[in-house]
Design a protein around this motif. Structure first.
Motif, short mmCIF file in Angstrom:
data_model
loop_
_atom_site.label_atom_id
_atom_site.label_comp_id
_atom_site.label_asym_id
_atom_site.label_seq_id
_atom_site.Cartn_x
_atom_site.Cartn_y
_atom_site.Cartn_z
N ILE A 1 30.61 48.69 41.21
CA ILE A 1 28.80 48.08 41.44
C ILE A 1 28.59 49.19 40.73
N SER A 2 27.93 49.05 39.61
CA SER A 2 26.72 49.82 38.46
C SER A 2 25.87 50.03 39.13
N THR B 1 18.57 43.29 46.36
CA THR B 1 19.24 43.68 45.26
C THR B 1 20.68 43.14 45.50
N VAL B 2 21.49 43.37 46.50
CA VAL B 2 22.54 42.17 46.32
C VAL B 2 22.40 40.83 45.83
N ASP B 3 21.31 40.27 45.43
CA ASP B 3 21.64 39.32 44.85
C ASP B 3 21.88 39.70 42.91
N VAL B 4 20.98 40.72 43.14
CA VAL B 4 21.40 40.65 41.37
C VAL B 4 22.90 41.31 41.14
N ILE B 5 23.44 42.02 42.45
CA ILE B 5 24.87 42.10 41.99
C ILE B 5 25.55 41.12 42.13
N ILE B 6 24.99 40.24 42.59
CA ILE B 6 26.33 39.20 43.06
C ILE B 6 26.23 38.47 41.46
N GLU C 1 29.08 37.79 38.62
CA GLU C 1 29.46 36.16 38.48
C GLU C 1 28.99 36.41 36.71
N GLY C 2 28.92 36.95 36.44
CA GLY C 2 28.32 37.93 35.01
C GLY C 2 29.35 37.37 34.27
N LEU D 1 34.82 38.57 44.21
CA LEU D 1 34.22 39.67 44.77
C LEU D 1 33.03 38.34 44.88
N ALA D 2 32.39 38.79 43.75
CA ALA D 2 31.30 38.17 44.25
C ALA D 2 30.52 36.75 45.21
N ALA D 3 31.70 35.87 45.24
CA ALA D 3 32.25 34.35 46.32
C ALA D 3 32.21 35.24 47.42
#
Length: 213
Positions: free
Chosen positions: A83-84, A178-183, A187-188, A197-199
């Motif tokens: 996680i960056s 922030t969680v939404d951005v990480i997900i 997913e990208g 992990l995103a799921a």
């Protein structure tokens, strides 16, 4: 494994889910000859009300691990990834690693030859069920006879943990945005994309948001 109250995984159902979806475990034993590790497929005993796991080892791993004589650590690893800090806000931050893992401790029960053969069949069925033409271990008389012969080279185990240390570190300590951005990043198509992990993050955070709302 160091614990943090935000990331403790306590639900027996969630730990069972982790095992079902990640049926490849590491067995670690502190033996008289030093630390030994082996890796084997696992399957839940769905007939048990407890968290009980069935597996086997190939001979002579049962001797190397000194099975049945001492406590064994079984590690079940779920989805994980980098996680960056660039996925956070502009405040100073450092990278981290999100993951789901369970450390399970028990003295394994050694199964009889008959039980071992059944467990081997259950393991094969668990994985073959997703194939277009499943190859069951006991699908034919010829196959059953072959399986019976090679099963002599394995030792079946029932692993019912007496101690569980499990952790689900999925950015629960971060704001929703922030969680939404990480997900989205996971997913990208970037260098650290991890769809699994995103799921898992999306599933866990949807549950938390529903409970909060």
């Amino acid at each position: 494994m160091r614990q943090n109250p935000s990331f403790v995984l306590e639900s027996p159902d969630e730990i069972k889910r982790l095992v079902r979806e990640n049926p490849w475990a590491t067995l670690v034993a502190d033996t008289e000859n030093g630390i030994v590790a082996s890796h084997y497929p696992i399957v839940l005993d769905e007939t048990s009300d407890q968290l009980s796991i069935l597996t086997h080892v190939g001979r002579p791993d049962e001797q190397l691990l000194e099975l049945g004589t001492r406590e064994i650590l079984m590690i079940v690893q779920g989805p994980h990834g980098y996680i960056s800090p660039g996925w956070y806000d502009a405040k100073p931050a450092v990278p981290t690693w999100n993951f789901v893992v369970a450390h399970l401790y028990a003295v394994p029960e050694i199964l009889s030859d008959e039980e071992n053969l059944r467990v081997l069949g259950d393991l094969v069925d668990f994985f073959e069920q997703h194939m277009p033409e499943p190859r069951r271990m006991n699908g034919t008389i010829e196959n059953a006879a072959y399986a019976s012969r090679i099963s002599a080279g394995t030792v079946g185990l029932r692993f019912t943990p007496t101690r569980v240390v499990a952790k689900s570190k999925l950015s629960q300590n971060r704001p929703d945005e922030t969680v939404d951005v990480i997900i989205r990043e996971l997913e990208g198509d970037g260098p650290y994309a991890q769809p699994a992990l995103a799921a898992e993050m999306r599933r866990v955070h949807d549950i938390r948001r529903a409970a909060r709302d």
